[in-house]
Design an enzyme around this catalytic site. Structure first.
Site, PDB file in Angstrom:
ATOM      1  CB  CYS A 116    -156.975  78.026  84.176  1.00 17.24           C
ATOM      2  SG  CYS A 116    -155.524  78.098  83.236  1.00 17.24           S
ATOM      3  CG  HIS A 253    -158.780  74.088  83.661  1.00 21.41           C
ATOM      4  ND1 HIS A 253    -158.640  74.412  82.171  1.00 21.41           N
ATOM      5  CD2 HIS A 253    -157.573  74.108  84.256  1.00 21.41           C
ATOM      6  CE1 HIS A 253    -157.346  75.195  82.071  1.00 21.41           C
ATOM      7  NE2 HIS A 253    -156.651  74.806  83.142  1.00 21.41           N
ATOM      8  CG  ASN A 283    -153.557  74.568  80.852  1.00 19.82           C
ATOM      9  OD1 ASN A 283    -154.923  75.192  80.700  1.00 19.82           O
ATOM     10  ND2 ASN A 283    -153.253  74.848  82.334  1.00 19.82           N
TER      11      ASN A 283
HETATM   12  N1  COA Z   1    -139.038  67.656  80.853  1.00 17.98           N
HETATM   13  C1  COA Z   1    -137.972  66.896  81.706  1.00 17.98           C
HETATM   14  N2  COA Z   1    -137.761  67.376  82.870  1.00 17.98           N
HETATM   15  C2  COA Z   1    -138.385  68.323  83.467  1.00 17.98           C
HETATM   16  C3  COA Z   1    -139.306  69.156  82.767  1.00 17.98           C
HETATM   17  C4  COA Z   1    -139.684  68.752  81.564  1.00 17.98           C
HETATM   18  N3  COA Z   1    -140.230  69.394  80.802  1.00 17.98           N
HETATM   19  N4  COA Z   1    -139.792  70.232  83.524  1.00 17.98           N
HETATM   20  C5  COA Z   1    -139.260  69.868  84.691  1.00 17.98           C
HETATM   21  N5  COA Z   1    -138.177  69.018  84.622  1.00 17.98           N
HETATM   22  C6  COA Z   1    -137.523  68.502  85.889  1.00 17.98           C
HETATM   23  C7  COA Z   1    -137.097  69.444  86.926  1.00 17.98           C
HETATM   24  O1  COA Z   1    -136.058  70.141  86.338  1.00 17.98           O
HETATM   25  C8  COA Z   1    -136.871  68.738  87.897  1.00 17.98           C
HETATM   26  O2  COA Z   1    -135.696  68.030  87.898  1.00 17.98           O
HETATM   27  P1  COA Z   1    -134.572  67.745  89.165  1.00 17.98           P
HETATM   28  O3  COA Z   1    -135.465  67.118  90.047  1.00 17.98           O
HETATM   29  O4  COA Z   1    -133.600  67.115  88.765  1.00 17.98           O
HETATM   30  O5  COA Z   1    -134.447  69.398  89.646  1.00 17.98           O
HETATM   31  C9  COA Z   1    -137.774  67.538  87.959  1.00 17.98           C
HETATM   32  O6  COA Z   1    -138.072  67.602  86.579  1.00 17.98           O
HETATM   33  C10 COA Z   1    -139.203  67.463  88.675  1.00 17.98           C
HETATM   34  O7  COA Z   1    -139.579  68.814  88.618  1.00 17.98           O
HETATM   35  P2  COA Z   1    -140.845  69.359  89.359  1.00 17.98           P
HETATM   36  O8  COA Z   1    -141.220  70.764  88.988  1.00 17.98           O
HETATM   37  O9  COA Z   1    -140.619  68.947  90.694  1.00 17.98           O
HETATM   38  O10 COA Z   1    -142.057  68.162  88.769  1.00 17.98           O
HETATM   39  P3  COA Z   1    -143.277  67.811  89.106  1.00 17.98           P
HETATM   40  O11 COA Z   1    -143.549  66.618  89.641  1.00 17.98           O
HETATM   41  O12 COA Z   1    -144.030  68.834  90.350  1.00 17.98           O
HETATM   42  O13 COA Z   1    -144.403  67.978  87.700  1.00 17.98           O
HETATM   43  C11 COA Z   1    -145.767  69.726  86.877  1.00 17.98           C
HETATM   44  C12 COA Z   1    -144.511  69.485  87.505  1.00 17.98           C
HETATM   45  C13 COA Z   1    -145.716  70.736  86.184  1.00 17.98           C
HETATM   46  C14 COA Z   1    -146.081  68.595  85.798  1.00 17.98           C
HETATM   47  C15 COA Z   1    -146.840  69.540  88.212  1.00 17.98           C
HETATM   48  O14 COA Z   1    -146.252  70.218  89.166  1.00 17.98           O
HETATM   49  C16 COA Z   1    -148.292  69.892  87.864  1.00 17.98           C
HETATM   50  O15 COA Z   1    -148.906  69.271  86.993  1.00 17.98           O
HETATM   51  N6  COA Z   1    -148.588  70.815  88.473  1.00 17.98           N
HETATM   52  C17 COA Z   1    -150.057  71.482  88.381  1.00 17.98           C
HETATM   53  C18 COA Z   1    -149.841  72.465  87.032  1.00 17.98           C
HETATM   54  C19 COA Z   1    -151.054  72.929  86.557  1.00 17.98           C
HETATM   55  O16 COA Z   1    -152.015  72.092  86.317  1.00 17.98           O
HETATM   56  N7  COA Z   1    -151.361  74.064  86.260  1.00 17.98           N
HETATM   57  C20 COA Z   1    -152.086  74.784  85.502  1.00 17.98           C
HETATM   58  C21 COA Z   1    -153.482  75.041  86.522  1.00 17.98           C
HETATM   59  S1  COA Z   1    -154.420  76.014  85.672  1.00 17.98           S
END
Ligand code: COA
Length: 326
Positions: A116, A253, A283
């Protein structure tokens, strides 16, 4: 007199097919909801490449638009750098394919792999080559088909990405304008390979085997993003003797609205000076910044003399920032 890389034109391309968050559940059978995705990321929809559309075909479309807006023909281009994690093939490079598609035959064409952060890296290399006199008219492109490398059974990652391409034409110029220095002022590139595992492609065209799918530890990436982006933006401003108050536009980004808003606040910028496309594009990795730039320029937001901050973080880990005066 300083030779600078001046932004002469920019362009973008998005595949026709739009998939909304609701479509992901309805049509793709993914157990998710619009509210889960919007609350955590700001993403409402993404574009998905059609069969036959590739990183090079989309990149060439974006390049054509950038060249047209810059008034530059293929014969004038003497450098093509493509940032992509989803090349048509390991070789020939996507850059060489695009070079042929736009009718350029002079100079170098090569790809950069910085996930990215790829566009900021490509901008940095093109800027250095123009300053050094080894190129005078460069095409810098970010183009991605992440829909082909996400694991559609992993709802934690597949909902985050989209396809698209963006391009910028850089020309060697004097670097002086009515409102001071013009063009790319500086670029600041970083990597820390110790964090490779938190965002990576498992195998694929690489030599490690595996399915070739994206894996991400979202919370870890989030934690690194906020700290590293804030630091690299301050590094870029300090290197130019500039402060937060000098910034006219933040073109970050486009991974996550929460990270984008945190960076806008850090710079003290009102929301309307932070370019946001993540809601419409999701993204698009290396394509997200040039697509956001083309979007903002196309809407007439950015005017000559405006100071722009570009910043990105991605797999590697890689991260970086660039300052440009439009
Ligand atoms: N829809 C519904 N529920 C979902 C889901 C979706 N698409 N994806 C995950 N979940 C659930 C998980 O299973 C988990 O459930 P549980 O608590 O029962 O186990 C819950 O939601 C929380 O998951 P988690 O991964 O801890 O969520 P989070 O709050 O960390 O959010 C992201 C996930 C990816 C949105 C967040 O971590 C993020 O934005 N990270 C940065 C990623 C990024 O910017 N990457 C690119 C960089 S170039």
């Amino acid at each position: 007199m300083t030779t600078r890389a001046i932004i002469a034109g920019c362009g973008g391309y998005l595949p026709e097919r739009v998939v909304t968050n609701a479509d992901l559940g309805r049509e793709c059978g993914i157990e998710t909801s619009d509210s889960w995705i919007v609350e955590r990321t700001g993403i409402r929809q993404r574009h998905i490449a059609a069969v036959g559309e590739t990183a090079s075909s989309m990149g060439a479309a974006a390049a054509h638009q950038a060249m047209e807006r810059a008034g530059i023909g293929g014969g004038e281009i003497d450098l093509v750098i493509v940032a992509t994690a989803t090349p048509d093939s390991a070789f020939p490079s996507t850059a060489a394919r695009i070079q042929a598609a736009i009718g350029a035959t002079r100079g170098a064409a090569f790809d950069i792999a910085a996930a990215c952060t790829g566009f900021v890296y490509a901008l940095g290399v093109a800027d250095a080559m123009i300053r050094a006199g080894s190129a005078r008219c460069a095409l810098v492109i970010g183009t991605e088909t992440y829909s082909r490398i996400v694991d559609w059974t992993d709802r934690g990652t597949c909902v985050l990405f989209g396809d698209g391409a963006g391009a910028v034409v850089l020309t060697a110029g004097e670097g002086r304008g009515d409102s001071g220095d013009r063009g790319i002022l500086s670029t600041h590139l970083h990597a820390d390979g110790r964090h490779a595992d938190i965002l990576h492609i498992e195998g694929g065209a690489g030599s490690t085997g595996g399915p070739g799918l994206l894996r991400m530890a979202g919370k870890e990436v989030f934690r690194h993003a906020v700290a590293k982006l804030a630091a690299v933006v301050d590094e870029a401003l300090a290197a130019n003797g500039l402060g937060h108050a000098d910034v006219r536009w933040l073109i970050p980004h486009q991974a996550n609205l929460r990270i984008i808003e945190a960076m806008g606040k850090k710079l003290g910028l009102p929301a309307e000076r932070v370019v946001v496309t993540v809601d419409r594009h999701a993204n698009t990795s290396a394509a997200s910044i040039p697509l956001a730039l083309a979007d903002a320029v196309g809407r007439g937001l950015i005017t000559k003399g405006d100071l722009i901050v570009f910043e990105a973080i991605g797999g590697g880990l890689t991260w970086g920032a660039a300052l440009a005066r439009f």
